[in-house]
Write a protein that holds these residues in place. Structure first.
Motif, PDB file in Angstrom:
ATOM      1  N   LEU A 144      -8.654   4.761  14.152  1.00 29.67           N
ATOM      2  CA  LEU A 144      -8.158   4.245  12.877  1.00 29.67           C
ATOM      3  C   LEU A 144      -6.674   3.924  12.955  1.00 29.67           C
ATOM      4  N   VAL A 145      -6.269   2.876  12.255  1.00 27.58           N
ATOM      5  CA  VAL A 145      -4.846   2.589  12.098  1.00 27.58           C
ATOM      6  C   VAL A 145      -4.222   3.720  11.288  1.00 27.58           C
ATOM      7  N   ARG A 146      -3.091   4.232  11.744  1.00 27.47           N
ATOM      8  CA  ARG A 146      -2.432   5.319  11.022  1.00 27.47           C
ATOM      9  C   ARG A 146      -1.893   4.806   9.691  1.00 27.47           C
ATOM     10  N   ARG A 147      -2.079   5.602   8.664  1.00 28.98           N
ATOM     11  CA  ARG A 147      -1.570   5.276   7.333  1.00 28.98           C
ATOM     12  C   ARG A 147      -0.859   6.494   6.755  1.00 28.98           C
ATOM     13  N   ASP A 148       0.114   6.216   5.901  1.00 28.46           N
ATOM     14  CA  ASP A 148       0.784   7.306   5.193  1.00 28.46           C
ATOM     15  C   ASP A 148       1.421   6.738   3.934  1.00 28.46           C
ATOM     16  N   VAL A 149       1.684   7.622   2.973  1.00 29.83           N
ATOM     17  CA  VAL A 149       2.314   7.196   1.721  1.00 29.83           C
ATOM     18  C   VAL A 149       3.785   6.927   1.992  1.00 29.83           C
TER      19      VAL A 149
ATOM     20  N   TYR B  75      -4.995  -3.415  -1.390  1.00 32.47           N
ATOM     21  CA  TYR B  75      -4.899  -1.987  -1.642  1.00 32.47           C
ATOM     22  C   TYR B  75      -6.203  -1.578  -2.297  1.00 32.47           C
ATOM     23  N   GLU B  76      -6.919  -0.670  -1.661  1.00 27.85           N
ATOM     24  CA  GLU B  76      -8.206  -0.226  -2.187  1.00 27.85           C
ATOM     25  C   GLU B  76      -8.055   1.140  -2.856  1.00 27.85           C
ATOM     26  N   LEU B  77      -8.858   1.354  -3.895  1.00 26.99           N
ATOM     27  CA  LEU B  77      -8.926   2.648  -4.565  1.00 26.99           C
ATOM     28  C   LEU B  77     -10.375   3.119  -4.538  1.00 26.99           C
ATOM     29  N   PHE B  78     -10.572   4.446  -4.400  1.00 26.08           N
ATOM     30  CA  PHE B  78     -11.923   4.989  -4.272  1.00 26.08           C
ATOM     31  C   PHE B  78     -12.141   6.134  -5.267  1.00 26.08           C
ATOM     32  N   PHE B  79     -13.404   6.456  -5.478  1.00 23.80           N
ATOM     33  CA  PHE B  79     -13.840   7.579  -6.303  1.00 23.80           C
ATOM     34  C   PHE B  79     -13.246   7.497  -7.714  1.00 23.80           C
TER      35      PHE B  79
ATOM     36  N   LEU C  16      -2.816   8.012  -8.565  1.00 24.12           N
ATOM     37  CA  LEU C  16      -3.770   7.054  -8.033  1.00 24.12           C
ATOM     38  C   LEU C  16      -3.294   6.663  -6.642  1.00 24.12           C
ATOM     39  N   LEU C  17      -4.229   6.536  -5.695  1.00 23.87           N
ATOM     40  CA  LEU C  17      -3.844   6.206  -4.325  1.00 23.87           C
ATOM     41  C   LEU C  17      -4.184   4.754  -4.008  1.00 23.87           C
ATOM     42  N   PHE C  18      -3.143   3.960  -3.770  1.00 25.44           N
ATOM     43  CA  PHE C  18      -3.297   2.594  -3.258  1.00 25.44           C
ATOM     44  C   PHE C  18      -3.385   2.701  -1.733  1.00 25.44           C
ATOM     45  N   TYR C  19      -4.587   2.486  -1.201  1.00 24.17           N
ATOM     46  CA  TYR C  19      -4.857   2.694   0.223  1.00 24.17           C
ATOM     47  C   TYR C  19      -4.944   1.324   0.895  1.00 24.17           C
ATOM     48  N   ARG C  20      -3.961   1.008   1.733  1.00 25.30           N
ATOM     49  CA  ARG C  20      -3.875  -0.331   2.327  1.00 25.30           C
ATOM     50  C   ARG C  20      -4.994  -0.565   3.340  1.00 25.30           C
ATOM     51  N   MET C  21      -5.733  -1.646   3.097  1.00 26.88           N
ATOM     52  CA  MET C  21      -6.753  -2.096   4.031  1.00 26.88           C
ATOM     53  C   MET C  21      -6.627  -3.612   4.153  1.00 26.88           C
TER      54      MET C  21
ATOM     55  N   VAL D 237       1.415   6.235  -9.092  1.00 29.10           N
ATOM     56  CA  VAL D 237       0.697   5.578  -8.004  1.00 29.10           C
ATOM     57  C   VAL D 237       1.354   5.900  -6.671  1.00 29.10           C
ATOM     58  N   ALA D 238       0.574   6.448  -5.732  1.00 24.14           N
ATOM     59  CA  ALA D 238       1.030   6.679  -4.366  1.00 24.14           C
ATOM     60  C   ALA D 238       0.577   5.489  -3.519  1.00 24.14           C
ATOM     61  N   VAL D 239       1.513   4.858  -2.832  1.00 23.93           N
ATOM     62  CA  VAL D 239       1.222   3.655  -2.048  1.00 23.93           C
ATOM     63  C   VAL D 239       1.152   4.029  -0.567  1.00 23.93           C
ATOM     64  N   ALA D 240      -0.045   3.948   0.003  1.00 22.07           N
ATOM     65  CA  ALA D 240      -0.257   4.276   1.415  1.00 22.07           C
ATOM     66  C   ALA D 240      -0.336   2.987   2.228  1.00 22.07           C
ATOM     67  N   GLU D 241       0.599   2.826   3.148  1.00 24.42           N
ATOM     68  CA  GLU D 241       0.657   1.635   3.990  1.00 24.42           C
ATOM     69  C   GLU D 241       0.150   1.942   5.397  1.00 24.42           C
ATOM     70  N   GLN D 242      -0.212   0.884   6.105  1.00 28.38           N
ATOM     71  CA  GLN D 242      -0.507   1.012   7.524  1.00 28.38           C
ATOM     72  C   GLN D 242       0.820   1.148   8.265  1.00 28.38           C
TER      73      GLN D 242
END
Length: 329
Positions: free
Chosen positions: A98-103, A25-29, A16-21, A78-83
């Motif tokens: 876009l602000v760069r993000r990576d896990v 942390y948002e998750l999609f699909f 699961l991808l925790f995408y920092r916004m 869970v993969a945690v992607a931060e700004q």
């Protein structure tokens, strides 16, 4: 934004991808659908992709640990992607940049380090099972304490050895999953299995990885390790590096666990003796619950380890009794 999300998600399949916004942390699909059901949170929609609404859910950054704990307990990774860039720097590249993000970390059951996600009175072992030219070995590591052990085993002892330290995550090479003799064992541990490519268990690469980690030219000072032992230990270290994104915590050098030094108790006997829980599954009423008067997490973990691995060496038993006697008398 979705292009950036897909790029990161593609690099971390099975998580699961925790995408920092901002503060969430948002998750999609499909990740959002699975997480919303597991966490009992609201599933919403955001925009469209290929003409379909995009499922979305989110958790607050300031309290994400509790949500992570629930997901890990339910078997998710869970993969945690931060700004990784200041928004001001992104704006300098253009108004729509876009602000760069990576896990920055992949959180799995066997690689937890946060006190809020761990039970201080229990070990949290990541283990690996390896076979090299007919020899087999287990390696297990508690990443939160650095405790690292390696044991040569035969197939008949796999079940008892695993029951002794009960790993929260078990790494196995894909080749072993197709061995009929091991179907029953892997079925029993299926909830914690993490299959890896056979190349992750290469013993030559494992030896080199361990030497580099500890800054030595040879591992002889740590003990004698079989090729299977090196393979298992190297796979554990490789997985920790992979999930921690190169930021390894301090790990104690691997210690050989001498074969025959303890009594191997098979899982059925361990259950029937009610060492750690009763037949109904409760901790209250078990042997450990009855005798556990320890005051610290480290003491509780040591007591549990002693109960699961009764000594067989008379001299070692005498030394332990002498230490106990020193404090009692």
């Amino acid at each position: 934004m979705m292009e950036q999300y897909f790029h990161i998600k593609q690099a971390h399949p099975g998580c699961l991808l925790f995408y920092r916004m901002g503060d969430f942390y948002e998750l999609f699909f499909d990740d959002a659908v699975a997480a919303a059901a597991a966490l009992d949170i609201t599933l919403t929609r955001r925009g469209k992709h290929e003409g379909e609404d995009i499922p979305m859910c989110g958790v607050p950054v300031h309290s994400h640990d509790s949500y992570l704990a629930k997901l890990i307990r339910k078997g998710f990774k869970v993969a945690v992607a931060e700004q990784i860039e200041d928004p001001a720097a992104a704006r300098k590249r253009g108004g729509k940049a876009l602000v760069r993000r990576d896990v920055v970390r992949v959180v799995t059951a066997g690689t937890l380090t946060e006190d809020t996600l761990l039970d201080a009175r229990s070990h949290n072992y990541l283990a690996a099972l390896a076979e090299v030219k007919g020899e087999a070995a287990l390696a297990w590591l508690d990443i939160s304490t650095g405790d690292f052990r390696v044991q040569d085993v035969v197939r008949a002892e796999f079940a008892a050895a695993l029951a002794r330290f009960e790993p929260k995550e078990l790494l196995v090479c894909e080749r072993l999953l197709s061995v009929p003799e091991l179907y029953e064992l892997f079925n029993e541990w299926k909830d914690v299995l993490t299959p890896l490519a056979d190349s992750r268990f290469d013993s030559t690469g494992a030896k080199r990885r361990l030497e580099n980690l500890y800054g030595v030219k040879a591992l002889d000072a740590f003990g004698a390790f079989s090729r299977a032992g090196l393979s298992a230990a190297g796979a554990v270290v490789d997985y920790v590096e992979l999930t921690q994104k190169g930021r390894l915590p301090r790990l104690a050098p691997p210690q050989p666990f001498a074969c025959g030094s303890v009594l191997e108790v098979d899982p059925a006997t361990m259950r029937n003796l009610e060492l750690f829980q009763t037949l109904s599954g409760a901790r209250d009423g078990s042997l450990l619950h009855t005798v556990d008067a320890t005051l610290t997490g480290a003491g509780a973990r040591l007591l549990a380890a002693h109960l699961t691995a009764p000594l067989t060496d008379v001299a070692a038993i005498a030394r332990r009794l002498h230490m106990v006697g020193f404090f009692v008398e």
